[in-house]
Write an enzyme that holds these catalytic residues in place. Structure first.
Site, PDB file in Angstrom:
ATOM      1  N   TRP A 136      20.435  10.026 -61.211  1.00 24.61           N
ATOM      2  CA  TRP A 136      19.836  11.344 -60.994  1.00 24.61           C
ATOM      3  C   TRP A 136      20.563  11.986 -59.821  1.00 24.61           C
ATOM      4  CZ3 TRP A 136      15.320  12.500 -57.419  1.00 24.61           C
ATOM      5  CH2 TRP A 136      14.873  13.819 -57.586  1.00 24.61           C
ATOM      6  N   ASP A 218      12.515   3.541 -58.560  1.00 28.31           N
ATOM      7  CA  ASP A 218      12.204   4.941 -58.811  1.00 28.31           C
ATOM      8  C   ASP A 218      11.590   5.009 -60.195  1.00 28.31           C
ATOM      9  OD1 ASP A 218      12.013   7.626 -59.118  1.00 28.31           O
ATOM     10  OD2 ASP A 218      14.157   8.068 -58.950  1.00 28.31           O
ATOM     11  N   LYS A 254       6.355  14.296 -64.980  1.00 26.95           N
ATOM     12  CA  LYS A 254       6.637  14.271 -66.417  1.00 26.95           C
ATOM     13  C   LYS A 254       5.452  13.733 -67.209  1.00 26.95           C
ATOM     14  CE  LYS A 254      10.722  14.744 -64.645  1.00 26.95           C
ATOM     15  NZ  LYS A 254      11.965  15.416 -64.812  1.00 26.95           N
TER      16      LYS A 254
HETATM   17  N1  PMP Z   1      13.693  10.356 -59.985  1.00 28.17           N
HETATM   18  C1  PMP Z   1      14.257  10.615 -61.163  1.00 28.17           C
HETATM   19  C2  PMP Z   1      15.092   9.573 -61.808  1.00 28.17           C
HETATM   20  C3  PMP Z   1      14.057  11.857 -61.780  1.00 28.17           C
HETATM   21  O1  PMP Z   1      14.642  12.116 -62.944  1.00 28.17           O
HETATM   22  C4  PMP Z   1      13.236  12.815 -61.141  1.00 28.17           C
HETATM   23  C5  PMP Z   1      12.952  14.160 -61.744  1.00 28.17           C
HETATM   24  N2  PMP Z   1      13.949  14.769 -62.422  1.00 28.17           N
HETATM   25  C6  PMP Z   1      12.679  12.494 -59.916  1.00 28.17           C
HETATM   26  C7  PMP Z   1      12.919  11.249 -59.370  1.00 28.17           C
HETATM   27  C8  PMP Z   1      11.854  13.477 -59.132  1.00 28.17           C
HETATM   28  O2  PMP Z   1      10.623  13.748 -59.634  1.00 28.17           O
HETATM   29  P1  PMP Z   1       9.750  14.950 -59.089  1.00 28.17           P
HETATM   30  O3  PMP Z   1      10.071  16.125 -59.921  1.00 28.17           O
HETATM   31  O4  PMP Z   1       8.346  14.452 -59.275  1.00 28.17           O
HETATM   32  O5  PMP Z   1      10.079  15.162 -57.663  1.00 28.17           O
END
Ligand code: PMP
Length: 406
Positions: A136, A218, A254
């Site tokens: 990410w 994560d 999500k």
């Molecule tokens: N970690 C990963 C792997 C993600 O894909 C995301 C969101 N795209 C996040 C963390 C962050 O999540 P949030 O939108 O709740 O901050």
């Protein structure tokens, strides 16, 4: 005084959404941002969330007073429970605690700030932090901004075989400096949609334990990989059962569809209850100087849902609805590409799991998709499967076919 401020680069995924909004082409498709869409291409407020929002509005006992610094207690404990399991011995031993954070990003940030201050010495900016290659896009920056100077990547994706580079991954676990920090995706790896098998996780855990490496999970897609919350938490629970002291950043963006409420939780698994108490006291200090105390609405929605067996069942059903739609889109996209005779193998589309598929399209092909076909996707070739619908899937498949064969 701000004359010298340089222009920062736009954040790729938000820029893509902006470009998509500005595009007037009627058949445009957004496969960029990782958000769920219905088969009508619309955002989805989960029915269970709507129900709980009504409960909150009608509950006269609730108010807008500050929450405690660490957040809503019933949110923190129930969130940790869905990660670690109801019957987790670590929870029963009172060595699991949590910090309510602003989304999964906030949980990563809190964890990173804490580790930089207290992991393996004070202010240890030199400890290597390893993130997967690829990962990410925000992982590197969150750790760098928390003060870590040595962010590295561990091998993860084998582009040629379109699968996990397990030997490379293990090799990096063996050769990295002792006590390095590893950020591991708990499930539904972003962006590759490829997770280690249980056997592979066991080897990863063994190696990390032997080499004194620190695991920071994560968990942003629990429920999205398999449709089952328990199955998707397997790796996290296995590491806890192996007695790791660890952190786990959880996002409810999500799986609750609460993207803009910023609901996250940082679960801490400590050595013992006394150690946990001291860790949480320091977490309080960090939160106090960052956001002082968190917002309540999203955390209340999650807490009320997780603490009622009826609403919990309904939520699991809602998550499964989303996961099943993704599976259907995977099967249909693969079938359409095969029917078109698009060169290459497309099995990876159904083999990959979670919200994303790493298509294998190269940057030139991606550019063609965006510029010529108005199908927006990340330069890495990652597509959000939830952006596909029964109405646009033919157009997307034809676009991929054209991009590959032109
Ligand atoms: N970690 C990963 C792997 C993600 O894909 C995301 C969101 N795209 C996040 C963390 C962050 O999540 P949030 O939108 O709740 O901050």
């Amino acid at each position: 005084v701000f004359r010298e401020v340089p222009q920062a680069a736009p954040v790729a995924v938000f820029k893509l959404s902006q470009d998509f909004s500005n595009d007037q082409f009627p058949k445009k498709v957004n496969l960029g941002v990782g958000a769920y869409r219905t088969d009508e291409g619309q955002p989805w407020v989960l029915p269970v969330v709507k129900k709980v929002e009504k409960i909150i509005v009608h509950d006269d006992r609730l108010n807008h007073e500050y929450l405690p610094i660490l957040g809503l207690p019933e949110f923190r404990s129930s969130a940790s429970k869905i990660a670690l399991g109801d019957d987790s011995p670590a929870i029963q031993e009172n060595r699991v605690g949590a910090v309510q954070c602003l989304g999964g990003t906030g949980a990563l940030k809190m964890g990173a700030e804490f580790l930089r201050r207290f992991y393996n010495g004070n202010n240890n900016t030199k400890t290597p932090v390893y993130v997967s290659a690829p990962t990410w896009e925000n992982h590197n920056a969150v750790f760098a901004n928390a003060g870590f100077e040595d962010i590295r990547s561990y091998k993860y994706w084998d582009a040629e075989k379109r699968g996990l580079d397990f030997a490379g991954f293990l090799g990096d676990l063996e050769s990295c400096p002792e006590h390095s920090i590893f950020v591991l995706h708990a499930c539904a790896h972003n962006p590759t949609g490829t997770d280690p098998t249980h056997e592979q996780w066991k080897q990863i855990a063994d190696t990390m334990m032997r080499r004194n490496l620190f695991v920071f999970f994560d968990s942003a897609y629990q429920g999205f990989a398999s449709g089952s919350l328990d199955k998707d938490a397997w790796a996290v629970r296995y590491f806890v059962s192996m007695d790791f002291e660890m952190l786990c950043a959880q996002s409810f963006s999500k799986n609750f569809g609460l993207y803009n409420e910023r609901v996250g939780n940082l679960t801490i698994v400590a050595r013992d209850a006394d150690n946990l108490k001291r860790i949480l006291s320091q977490m309080e200090m960090i939160v106090r100087t960052t956001w002082s105390n968190p917002p309540s609405q999203g955390a209340r929605i999650v807490a009320i849902t997780l603490n009622s067996s009826e609403l919990f069942t309904e939520w699991k059903d809602n998550v499964k609805t989303m996961a099943d739609r993704v599976l259907l889109m995977r099967a249909q996209l693969k079938a359409k590409l095969q029917a078109l005779g698009t060169p290459g193998t497309w099995d990876h589309i159904t083999e990959q799991i979670g919200m994303f598929s790493f298509t294998g399209l190269n940057p030139k092909q991606v550019e063609y998709m965006v510029k010529e076909r108005h199908v927006y996707l990340m330069a890495s070739g990652r597509i959000n499967m939830c952006g596909l619908t029964t109405k646009n899937i033919d157009y997307v498949a034809e676009s991929i076919h054209e991009a590959v064969t032109k």
